[in-house]
Design a protein around this motif. Structure first.
Motif, PDB file in Angstrom:
ATOM      1  N   PRO A  66      36.020  45.505  47.442  1.00  0.00           N
ATOM      2  CA  PRO A  66      37.485  44.425  47.496  1.00  0.00           C
ATOM      3  C   PRO A  66      37.219  43.056  46.223  1.00  0.00           C
ATOM      4  O   PRO A  66      38.340  42.985  45.874  1.00  0.00           O
ATOM      5  CB  PRO A  66      37.043  43.678  48.681  1.00  0.00           C
ATOM      6  CG  PRO A  66      36.062  44.494  49.633  1.00  0.00           C
ATOM      7  CD  PRO A  66      35.621  45.095  48.410  1.00  0.00           C
ATOM      8  N   ARG A  67      35.974  43.378  46.099  1.00  0.00           N
ATOM      9  CA  ARG A  67      35.769  42.517  44.711  1.00  0.00           C
ATOM     10  C   ARG A  67      36.285  42.559  43.306  1.00  0.00           C
ATOM     11  O   ARG A  67      36.991  42.556  42.447  1.00  0.00           O
ATOM     12  CB  ARG A  67      34.010  41.222  45.064  1.00  0.00           C
ATOM     13  CG  ARG A  67      34.024  40.234  45.983  1.00  0.00           C
ATOM     14  CD  ARG A  67      33.149  40.235  46.018  1.00  0.00           C
ATOM     15  NE  ARG A  67      32.487  38.676  46.095  1.00  0.00           N
ATOM     16  CZ  ARG A  67      31.937  38.339  46.579  1.00  0.00           C
ATOM     17  NH1 ARG A  67      30.830  38.366  46.002  1.00  0.00           N
ATOM     18  NH2 ARG A  67      30.945  37.746  47.586  1.00  0.00           N
ATOM     19  N   TRP A  68      36.489  43.978  42.926  1.00  0.00           N
ATOM     20  CA  TRP A  68      35.906  44.977  41.648  1.00  0.00           C
ATOM     21  C   TRP A  68      37.795  44.899  42.286  1.00  0.00           C
ATOM     22  O   TRP A  68      38.296  44.774  40.779  1.00  0.00           O
ATOM     23  CB  TRP A  68      36.058  45.684  42.097  1.00  0.00           C
ATOM     24  CG  TRP A  68      33.738  45.855  41.509  1.00  0.00           C
ATOM     25  CD1 TRP A  68      33.355  45.398  40.841  1.00  0.00           C
ATOM     26  CD2 TRP A  68      33.238  46.975  42.180  1.00  0.00           C
ATOM     27  NE1 TRP A  68      32.334  45.513  41.554  1.00  0.00           N
ATOM     28  CE2 TRP A  68      32.220  46.450  41.446  1.00  0.00           C
ATOM     29  CE3 TRP A  68      33.196  47.745  42.544  1.00  0.00           C
ATOM     30  CZ2 TRP A  68      30.976  47.428  41.900  1.00  0.00           C
ATOM     31  CZ3 TRP A  68      32.287  48.823  42.862  1.00  0.00           C
ATOM     32  CH2 TRP A  68      30.913  48.671  42.466  1.00  0.00           C
ATOM     33  N   TRP A  69      37.987  44.652  42.874  1.00  0.00           N
ATOM     34  CA  TRP A  69      39.938  45.481  43.200  1.00  0.00           C
ATOM     35  C   TRP A  69      41.008  43.973  42.876  1.00  0.00           C
ATOM     36  O   TRP A  69      41.405  44.122  42.111  1.00  0.00           O
ATOM     37  CB  TRP A  69      40.318  45.748  44.432  1.00  0.00           C
ATOM     38  CG  TRP A  69      39.750  47.003  44.350  1.00  0.00           C
ATOM     39  CD1 TRP A  69      40.187  48.308  43.944  1.00  0.00           C
ATOM     40  CD2 TRP A  69      40.079  47.910  45.758  1.00  0.00           C
ATOM     41  NE1 TRP A  69      39.815  49.308  44.826  1.00  0.00           N
ATOM     42  CE2 TRP A  69      39.745  48.919  45.645  1.00  0.00           C
ATOM     43  CE3 TRP A  69      40.075  47.540  47.297  1.00  0.00           C
ATOM     44  CZ2 TRP A  69      39.443  50.153  46.983  1.00  0.00           C
ATOM     45  CZ3 TRP A  69      40.004  48.496  48.426  1.00  0.00           C
ATOM     46  CH2 TRP A  69      40.156  49.727  48.105  1.00  0.00           C
ATOM     47  N   LYS A  70      39.796  42.422  43.202  1.00  0.00           N
ATOM     48  CA  LYS A  70      40.500  41.751  43.328  1.00  0.00           C
ATOM     49  C   LYS A  70      40.641  40.815  41.452  1.00  0.00           C
ATOM     50  O   LYS A  70      41.629  40.406  40.969  1.00  0.00           O
ATOM     51  CB  LYS A  70      39.911  40.276  43.992  1.00  0.00           C
ATOM     52  CG  LYS A  70      40.368  39.237  43.674  1.00  0.00           C
ATOM     53  CD  LYS A  70      39.151  38.079  44.630  1.00  0.00           C
ATOM     54  CE  LYS A  70      39.837  36.874  44.198  1.00  0.00           C
ATOM     55  NZ  LYS A  70      39.007  35.535  44.994  1.00  0.00           N
ATOM     56  N   HIS A  71      39.294  41.574  40.870  1.00  0.00           N
ATOM     57  CA  HIS A  71      38.680  41.333  39.477  1.00  0.00           C
ATOM     58  C   HIS A  71      39.715  41.757  38.719  1.00  0.00           C
ATOM     59  O   HIS A  71      40.832  41.282  37.223  1.00  0.00           O
ATOM     60  CB  HIS A  71      37.697  40.579  38.738  1.00  0.00           C
ATOM     61  CG  HIS A  71      37.230  40.313  40.081  1.00  0.00           C
ATOM     62  ND1 HIS A  71      37.124  38.778  39.020  1.00  0.00           N
ATOM     63  CD2 HIS A  71      36.315  39.634  40.888  1.00  0.00           C
ATOM     64  CE1 HIS A  71      35.928  37.306  39.321  1.00  0.00           C
ATOM     65  NE2 HIS A  71      35.937  38.836  41.022  1.00  0.00           N
ATOM     66  N   ARG A  72      40.203  42.724  39.261  1.00  0.00           N
ATOM     67  CA  ARG A  72      41.144  44.221  38.057  1.00  0.00           C
ATOM     68  C   ARG A  72      42.695  43.691  38.279  1.00  0.00           C
ATOM     69  O   ARG A  72      43.118  43.229  37.259  1.00  0.00           O
ATOM     70  CB  ARG A  72      40.737  45.457  38.688  1.00  0.00           C
ATOM     71  CG  ARG A  72      41.774  46.516  38.197  1.00  0.00           C
ATOM     72  CD  ARG A  72      41.197  47.870  38.326  1.00  0.00           C
ATOM     73  NE  ARG A  72      42.109  48.975  37.829  1.00  0.00           N
ATOM     74  CZ  ARG A  72      41.989  50.866  37.939  1.00  0.00           C
ATOM     75  NH1 ARG A  72      41.998  50.469  38.977  1.00  0.00           N
ATOM     76  NH2 ARG A  72      42.955  51.354  37.571  1.00  0.00           N
ATOM     77  N   ARG A  73      42.696  43.462  39.599  1.00  0.00           N
ATOM     78  CA  ARG A  73      43.920  42.926  39.573  1.00  0.00           C
ATOM     79  C   ARG A  73      44.378  41.684  38.928  1.00  0.00           C
ATOM     80  O   ARG A  73      45.378  41.342  37.612  1.00  0.00           O
ATOM     81  CB  ARG A  73      44.430  42.556  41.198  1.00  0.00           C
ATOM     82  CG  ARG A  73      46.184  42.487  41.610  1.00  0.00           C
ATOM     83  CD  ARG A  73      46.496  41.654  42.812  1.00  0.00           C
ATOM     84  NE  ARG A  73      45.572  40.569  43.571  1.00  0.00           N
ATOM     85  CZ  ARG A  73      44.724  40.826  44.280  1.00  0.00           C
ATOM     86  NH1 ARG A  73      43.965  41.976  44.851  1.00  0.00           N
ATOM     87  NH2 ARG A  73      44.144  39.776  44.762  1.00  0.00           N
ATOM     88  N   LEU A  74      43.552  40.813  38.447  1.00  0.00           N
ATOM     89  CA  LEU A  74      43.490  39.391  38.206  1.00  0.00           C
ATOM     90  C   LEU A  74      43.837  39.846  36.553  1.00  0.00           C
ATOM     91  O   LEU A  74      43.990  38.882  35.656  1.00  0.00           O
ATOM     92  CB  LEU A  74      42.680  38.752  38.430  1.00  0.00           C
ATOM     93  CG  LEU A  74      42.734  37.839  39.803  1.00  0.00           C
ATOM     94  CD1 LEU A  74      41.408  36.814  39.920  1.00  0.00           C
ATOM     95  CD2 LEU A  74      43.906  36.497  39.982  1.00  0.00           C
ATOM     96  N   ALA A  75      42.359  40.870  36.132  1.00  0.00           N
ATOM     97  CA  ALA A  75      42.602  41.127  34.786  1.00  0.00           C
ATOM     98  C   ALA A  75      43.870  41.977  34.210  1.00  0.00           C
ATOM     99  O   ALA A  75      44.630  41.771  33.338  1.00  0.00           O
ATOM    100  CB  ALA A  75      41.145  42.365  34.169  1.00  0.00           C
ATOM    101  N   GLN A  76      44.478  42.613  34.921  1.00  0.00           N
ATOM    102  CA  GLN A  76      45.945  43.426  34.988  1.00  0.00           C
ATOM    103  C   GLN A  76      47.000  42.097  34.242  1.00  0.00           C
ATOM    104  O   GLN A  76      48.000  42.021  33.739  1.00  0.00           O
ATOM    105  CB  GLN A  76      46.411  44.540  35.860  1.00  0.00           C
ATOM    106  CG  GLN A  76      45.131  45.127  35.797  1.00  0.00           C
ATOM    107  CD  GLN A  76      45.844  46.291  36.304  1.00  0.00           C
ATOM    108  OE1 GLN A  76      46.666  46.292  38.027  1.00  0.00           O
ATOM    109  NE2 GLN A  76      45.465  47.529  36.514  1.00  0.00           N
TER     110      GLN A  76
END
Length: 99
Positions: A66-76
């Protein structure tokens, strides 16, 4: 210098491999794992340790997804907001320095 670092890394990996290999050869006795309700599992100690290690890695990865997905979404979102060019109004004042 780069070849020396590569050689040192290779030697370290070989030492770790042979240490774990010797550990596996020395611990071939059966270990009994007792679960709930009288269920048991008998396997070599190395297999039990490997299974527990893999399960720990899996739990860690599942906990981090879940944290990886959140950081990936924020980076995008950050990359899309910075990739849009900003349009500024042309300046009406004449520059005095001529550039």
């Amino acid at each position: 210098m780069k070849n020396l670092m590569w050689l040192l890394q290779l030697l370290l990996k070989a030492a770790i491999f042979f240490t774990l290999f010797a550990f596996a050869l020395n611990n071939q006795h059966d270990a009994v794992v007792h679960f709930f309700f009288g269920t048991t599992w008998s396997a070599p100690l190395v297999l039990v340790l490997l299974t527990v290690f893999v399960m720990g890695v899996a739990v860690g990865v599942i906990g981090m997804v879940p944290r990886w997905w959140k950081h990936r979404r924020l980076a995008q979102l950050a990359s899309t907001s910075t990739s849009k060019p900003t349009v500024s109004a042309p300046s009406s004042a004449d520059p005095t320095h001529g550039i």
